[in-house]
Design a protein around this motif. Structure first.
Motif, PDB file in Angstrom:
ATOM      1  N   LEU A 190       0.987  -1.317  -0.109  1.00  7.88           N
ATOM      2  CA  LEU A 190       0.003  -0.029   0.145  1.00  7.88           C
ATOM      3  C   LEU A 190       0.973   1.262   0.208  1.00  7.88           C
ATOM      4  O   LEU A 190       1.323   1.771   1.078  1.00  7.88           O
ATOM      5  CB  LEU A 190      -0.844  -0.023   1.330  1.00  7.88           C
ATOM      6  N   ASP A 191       0.986   1.676  -1.300  1.00  4.80           N
ATOM      7  CA  ASP A 191       2.028   2.858  -1.413  1.00  4.80           C
ATOM      8  C   ASP A 191       1.368   4.345  -0.807  1.00  4.80           C
ATOM      9  O   ASP A 191       0.986   5.122  -1.826  1.00  4.80           O
ATOM     10  CB  ASP A 191       2.321   2.844  -2.643  1.00  4.80           C
ATOM     11  N   VAL A 192       1.517   4.683   0.200  1.00  2.00           N
ATOM     12  CA  VAL A 192       0.981   6.113   0.744  1.00  2.00           C
ATOM     13  C   VAL A 192       1.787   7.306   0.021  1.00  2.00           C
ATOM     14  O   VAL A 192       1.055   8.091  -0.210  1.00  2.00           O
ATOM     15  CB  VAL A 192       0.938   6.047   2.168  1.00  2.00           C
ATOM     16  N   ALA A 193       2.959   7.011   0.079  1.00  2.00           N
ATOM     17  CA  ALA A 193       3.660   8.061  -0.716  1.00  2.00           C
ATOM     18  C   ALA A 193       3.368   8.229  -2.039  1.00  2.00           C
ATOM     19  O   ALA A 193       3.294   9.439  -2.489  1.00  2.00           O
ATOM     20  CB  ALA A 193       5.230   7.765  -0.847  1.00  2.00           C
ATOM     21  N   ALA A 194       2.947   7.384  -2.835  1.00  2.00           N
ATOM     22  CA  ALA A 194       2.571   7.559  -4.248  1.00  2.00           C
ATOM     23  C   ALA A 194       1.141   8.387  -4.220  1.00  2.00           C
ATOM     24  O   ALA A 194       0.801   8.980  -5.031  1.00  2.00           O
ATOM     25  CB  ALA A 194       2.321   6.147  -4.891  1.00  2.00           C
ATOM     26  N   HIS A 197       8.952  10.734  -0.625  1.00  2.00           N
ATOM     27  CA  HIS A 197       8.505  10.160   0.716  1.00  2.00           C
ATOM     28  C   HIS A 197       7.671  11.024   1.542  1.00  2.00           C
ATOM     29  O   HIS A 197       7.664  12.303   1.150  1.00  2.00           O
ATOM     30  CB  HIS A 197      10.041   9.744   1.518  1.00  2.00           C
ATOM     31  N   LEU A 198       6.793  10.536   2.300  1.00  2.00           N
ATOM     32  CA  LEU A 198       6.149  11.460   3.227  1.00  2.00           C
ATOM     33  C   LEU A 198       6.950  12.367   4.135  1.00  2.00           C
ATOM     34  O   LEU A 198       7.917  12.082   4.457  1.00  2.00           O
ATOM     35  CB  LEU A 198       5.095  10.492   3.922  1.00  2.00           C
ATOM     36  N   PRO A 199       6.287  13.374   4.530  1.00  2.00           N
ATOM     37  CA  PRO A 199       7.150  14.480   5.485  1.00  2.00           C
ATOM     38  C   PRO A 199       7.315  13.716   6.572  1.00  2.00           C
ATOM     39  O   PRO A 199       6.300  12.870   7.258  1.00  2.00           O
ATOM     40  CB  PRO A 199       6.196  15.607   5.652  1.00  2.00           C
ATOM     41  N   ALA A 200       8.357  14.270   7.535  1.00  2.00           N
ATOM     42  CA  ALA A 200       8.653  13.726   8.868  1.00  2.00           C
ATOM     43  C   ALA A 200       7.532  14.050   9.435  1.00  2.00           C
ATOM     44  O   ALA A 200       6.880  14.995   9.545  1.00  2.00           O
ATOM     45  CB  ALA A 200      10.016  14.522   9.356  1.00  2.00           C
ATOM     46  N   ALA A 214      -4.794   4.205  -1.174  1.00  2.00           N
ATOM     47  CA  ALA A 214      -3.713   3.491  -1.958  1.00  2.00           C
ATOM     48  C   ALA A 214      -4.023   1.897  -2.238  1.00  2.00           C
ATOM     49  O   ALA A 214      -3.372   1.635  -3.473  1.00  2.00           O
ATOM     50  CB  ALA A 214      -2.501   2.938  -0.806  1.00  2.00           C
ATOM     51  N   ARG A 215      -4.914   1.319  -1.712  1.00  2.00           N
ATOM     52  CA  ARG A 215      -5.520   0.249  -1.916  1.00  2.00           C
ATOM     53  C   ARG A 215      -6.249   0.490  -3.473  1.00  2.00           C
ATOM     54  O   ARG A 215      -6.205  -0.453  -4.460  1.00  2.00           O
ATOM     55  CB  ARG A 215      -6.472  -0.436  -0.725  1.00  2.00           C
ATOM     56  N   TRP A 260      10.386   6.242   3.258  1.00  2.00           N
ATOM     57  CA  TRP A 260      11.430   6.736   4.274  1.00  2.00           C
ATOM     58  C   TRP A 260      12.583   6.199   3.974  1.00  2.00           C
ATOM     59  O   TRP A 260      13.443   6.367   4.417  1.00  2.00           O
ATOM     60  CB  TRP A 260      10.717   6.730   5.528  1.00  2.00           C
ATOM     61  N   SER A 261      12.643   4.928   3.382  1.00  2.00           N
ATOM     62  CA  SER A 261      13.835   4.198   3.414  1.00  2.00           C
ATOM     63  C   SER A 261      14.823   5.072   2.234  1.00  2.00           C
ATOM     64  O   SER A 261      16.019   4.486   2.119  1.00  2.00           O
ATOM     65  CB  SER A 261      13.663   2.825   2.689  1.00  2.00           C
TER      66      SER A 261
END
Lengths: 269, 269, 269, 269
Positions: free
Chosen positions: A113-117, A123-126, A138-139, A158-159
C-alpha cells in the motif's frame, strides 16, 4: 507444484528489501549498536599449504537493521499476547513465549500500500500520520486488496533517507507512520505481518521520540501481528507492483524479542 | 508471473533449513561464540500508559549457525578469488572485495544429492569421505541432475546430530564431507552455491581437526562458488524431494566473510 | 619496609581517580561503545538450596572510560615506538610489541600540575591550549617539581563536565589540553606516564575533532611515555595536594592497545 | 604522610597478582567468554601526517580473569545482603544495590595464609578441602594474624596451573578451596575481602561442578565480605612474605555483579 513454482520464478525479478548492515548505520538508540569487525585477517594464520582464512565478530541488537518484531517484544500492564504474564516468560534464556522463533518463515502473498504515491511524493514528510483514508486510497489506486494471511507493506518512501542517519531515525524531527486508526484498519485485514520503512512502525511526531508506541501495543499485544521494520522498500516502490511473492525469514534466534531478516520480493521483471 | 508463483506456492510446504540459534549451540571453535541475552526485560522500564518492551543483545561470528561463506573468506598464497591481493582487500571496514554482500539473494532451483540415502543410513559415519561415485549414485537415485546456476545440497544426515555438540562439531571424531575429487565434480556442475550440514563443508577425518580446508580453497578461491554450512537438512531428507524452490538470503553485512542465513525449501506438501 | 608503608597508609586518604563506567557514558566515538548488561538475574536459575546468582556481559573498547594508552596504540609513517614496523606487530592476537601488558603496574610518586588553578577557574575553557608557561606556573605554584619516573597529571578541571556528554567529548566545541610545546616540556621531565581528564590527551580546538594527534605521536611513538586519559581528577584538584602516592594498574589485557584502569591517589587526609 | 609512604614504597617491590587476560584463557563456563580483538590496525586509516592508530574491542564477563565479586552477585531465598529483595534490585541498569561500585578501593594490609606451604606442596590437590586447622597452621607458621578490615589471601598454589585450562577450571577434577567451616573461621576474622586462586572461592570436589556455592552464600549474602577470585598468587607464595600492602581496585562498573581487577602486593624486595 515445484515445476510450476520454478517456472514462475524463472520469469521474475528478486528485489532485496533489506538495508545493508554496517557499523554506524542508522538505528534506534534504544538498542545495542550494530558492529562488525574482522577478527582474523588473511595472513594472520597461514597454514603450511599457503591457505588462510579471515573471519569476523558481529555485535547487534535484535531490532537493528531490517528486522521482525516478535509478539513478545512488547507487553501491556504486565501481559504479553494471549494473556501470558510477561514476567513469567523471560529469563537468561530469553523469552519462553512469543519469541521470534514462533514466527513461521513466510513465503506468500505480499501487498504494497503505497501512501507516498497517493500523495505524489518520493517520501512522506517527517512526522506525517498515515490515515485510514490514505490506506484506502492506496488500495484503490493499486487495485489490490489485502487478504487474511498476507504480509502488508506500507510505503512511506522513508527508506530513501537511509543515508541521512539523524533524519532517518527522527529523534527530533519525527518519522511518518500509521496512527492508531490506520493500524486498526490494517489489523482488521488480518495480515500475518505488517511492514514499514522506519525504525519503529509508528507515527512519531516531531519532538516526540519513542515515548509512546500505541501501534506496537495494538499489533503485537492485542492482535498478534508481527511487525517488520527498517525495510528498504524504495526499489519496490519504484517498481510499482502492488502484489508479489514475499519472503520473510528472520533468523531463528530462540527466545529473541526480534531478529534481523533479509526480506525478498519476487516481482515481474 | 506473480499470479502463477503465488498459485504454485499456495499448494506447497515450506521447510526451514536453518538450525535454531541459541547460546551454547554447536559451532566451530575458530569463531566467536554465539550469545543472545536479554538487556531490558518487561517491567524494567514501564511507560506511563502501562507499556513495556524487552530487547536483547546478540554476539556472533559470521560463520556460526547456518551461514553462507563469502568468496573472500579464504585466500591461497596471498590471493583471494579473481586474483585480488588478499592483504589489500581487508581493513577495519571488513572486506572491500568478495564480502557476503556480493552474494545476490538466491531464489531458484535447489537440488538435493542425498548420499546418506545412497548408503541407507540416517547419517554417514564420522570421518566418511563423500566420493564422486556417491554423488553420481545420489543423482541417479533421485533422477534429478544439477544444472548450472542451481544451489546443490549434499545430504549426509549430519544435522540429525545437532543435539550432540561434541560429536556434531567433530573436533576429535571428524565429520563426513566431500573429498577434493567430489568437490571438483560438484564444482563442474557450475552451481551458484553448495550446501551441507556440517560446521565445515569438508571431509574431516577423525583426529584431523580443521588443519586443511582443500574444498574451501577449490570452491571459494578457485571456482567462485559460495558454501552454505551447518544446514538443517534432516527434514528435507525425510521428505525426499530432490528438486525444489530454494531461498538463500544471508544477512547483508557489508564486508563480512560470512553471514547467518535461514534457508527455506519450498516443496510439495 | 612493609610496616612503614602500612603505617603511612593508615594515616591517609585514598582518592578514586576513575570515572564510573556505565552504558551511555561519554567516550570517544572512535572506539566501541561501553555496554554492561545483566545476563542472568536473581531467580533465573535457583539451586535446590535456594541460592541464585546474577552475572553480566561487558562490551568495551580499550580506550573507553579511564584508561592507559599502550605505546603501540599509535604509529607514525609505519613504525611504532623503538622502530618496529607496525604492520609486523599486529595480528588476530593483538599487538605482539608494545601492548598494554608491557606497562609495569605503577606504585610511585604522582605529581599534579593544576593548570586550572593557575587560571583560577574550575575548568579551562573548551579548546584551550595548555602552554609551557602554564605548566611552569603550576609547578611553581605547587612547589613540587616532577622527577624522572614520576607519573605527572595535568589538571584542566575537565572531569567536572562528565555529566555533560557532548561537551565533555568535545566533538564540536573542542577540549583543553597540552599543545605540542607543552607536551615536549612534559616529556623532557622523563615521566613514566602522563595523565589528563579529557577523552584524548591533546589540545583539541573547536571544530577540529580528532583529525591530528601530535601529542600522542610525541609521547607514545617518539618518547615511549604512556598516557592516561579520561581521569577523574576533580576530587584531587579540590584536595589540592600536588605530590602523592599514585597507583596505576591497567588491566593486563595481552596485546591490547589500551586498557581500562582505576587509578588511585593516596593523599593526606 | 605522603613522604613517608613514598619513602617506604621506594624501598619495595610490586608483585602483580592478576592473571594475564587473553582470548581462550581459563574461566568459568558460567560466564561470557573473554575476547579481545583488534578493530582498526595500523595502516587501516592513515592521517595526512602519516599517523595511524590501532584499537580493539573487548568482550568479557564480570567474573572472568582476576576479579572481585560484588555482594549482590549471590542471593539466598530471594534476598541479597542486608535483607534487600533481590528481584527489586536488578534491571537493565544492573544492580541498584550491592553492585561492585560499592566496594571502596582498598589500599591496606594484606595477609597471606599459605596452606600449600603448610602441606609442603607447590599446590594443593584437586578437590582438597581447606580446613580450619590448615588456616590456623598457616597463620602460626607465618606468625601473622589477620586483623579486622584486612584483605586475607588463601594460598593453595592453584594459580600455578593456569596454563592447564581444563585442570585449572576443574569441571571434572575439582579444585582446592575452603569448606564451609574454614570460610566461617575466615569470616570471623572480619576481613574486608577474601581472595583465592581458583575460578570460584569454594571447595569443589571432583565431579561436583559448581552446583553448590555455600561459601559464596556465607561471605556475600550473610557476612558482607567481598571475594577475589582467579588471583595469581604464585609469585607471592614464592616470595613468602605474609604481611604486605595490598591494592584492590576493581573497575568501577556501576551495577555490575563483579568486575576485573589487577591486584598488587607491595612487598620487601
Amino acid at each position: 507444484m515445484t515445476a510450476a513454482a520454478l517456472a514462475a520464478i524463472a520469469d521474475s525479478r528478486v528485489l532485496d528489501l533489506a538495508q545493508p548492515m554496517r557499523t554506524g548505520m542508522p538505528q534506534s538508540p534504544n538498542h545495542p549498536p550494530f558492529r562488525m569487525q574482522l577478527e582474523r585477517r588473511h595472513g594472520d594464520l597461514v597454514r603450511a599449504d599457503g591457505g588462510s582464512a579471515a573471519n569476523e565478530l558481529i555485535i547487534t541488537g535484535g531490532h537493528v537493521g531490517t528486522h521482525v518484531d516478535a509478539l513478545g517484544h512488547v507487553s501491556q500492564d504486565g501481559y504479553v499476547h494471549s494473556g501470558h504474564v510477561a514476567a513469567e516468560t523471560q529469563s537468561n534464556l530469553g523469552l519462553s513465549r512469543h519469541g521470534i522463533e514462533e514466527f513461521a518463515p513466510f513465503v506468500g502473498r505480499g501487498v504494497l500500500l503505497d501512501v507516498a504515491a497517493v500523495h505524489g511524493v518520493p517520501h512522506l514528510p517527517a512526522g506525517y500520520e498515515v490515515t485510514v483514508d490514505d490506506l484506502e486510497q492506496a488500495r484503490d489506486r493499486a487495485g489490490v486488496a489485502p487478504r487474511p494471511g498476507d504480509a502488508v507493506l506500507i510505503g512511506t518512501g522513508w527508506s530513501r533517507r537511509w543515508s541521512e542517519p539523524a533524519a532517518f531515525v527522527g529523534q527530533t524531527g519525527g518519522v511518518p507512520g500509521p496512527g492508531l486508526a490506520a493500524a486498526q484498519w490494517l489489523a482488521d485485514q488480518r495480515p500475518c505481518a505488517l511492514g514499514g520503512e522506519t525504525v519503529a512502525f509508528e507515527h512519531i511526531p516531531a519532538g516526540a521520540g519513542h515515548a509512546r508506541l500505541p501501534v506496537h501495543r495494538l499489533l503485537l499485544v492485542e492482535r498478534g501481528i508481527n511487525i517488520v521494520e527498517t525495510m528498504r522498500l524504495a526499489e519496490l516502490l519504484d517498481h510499482g507492483q502492488a502484489e508479489f511473492l514475499l519472503i520473510l525469514n528472520p533468523l531463528p534466534i530462540v527466545g529473541a524479542t526480534g531478529a534481523p531478516v533479509r526480506p525478498l520480493a519476487v516481482v515481474s521483471p
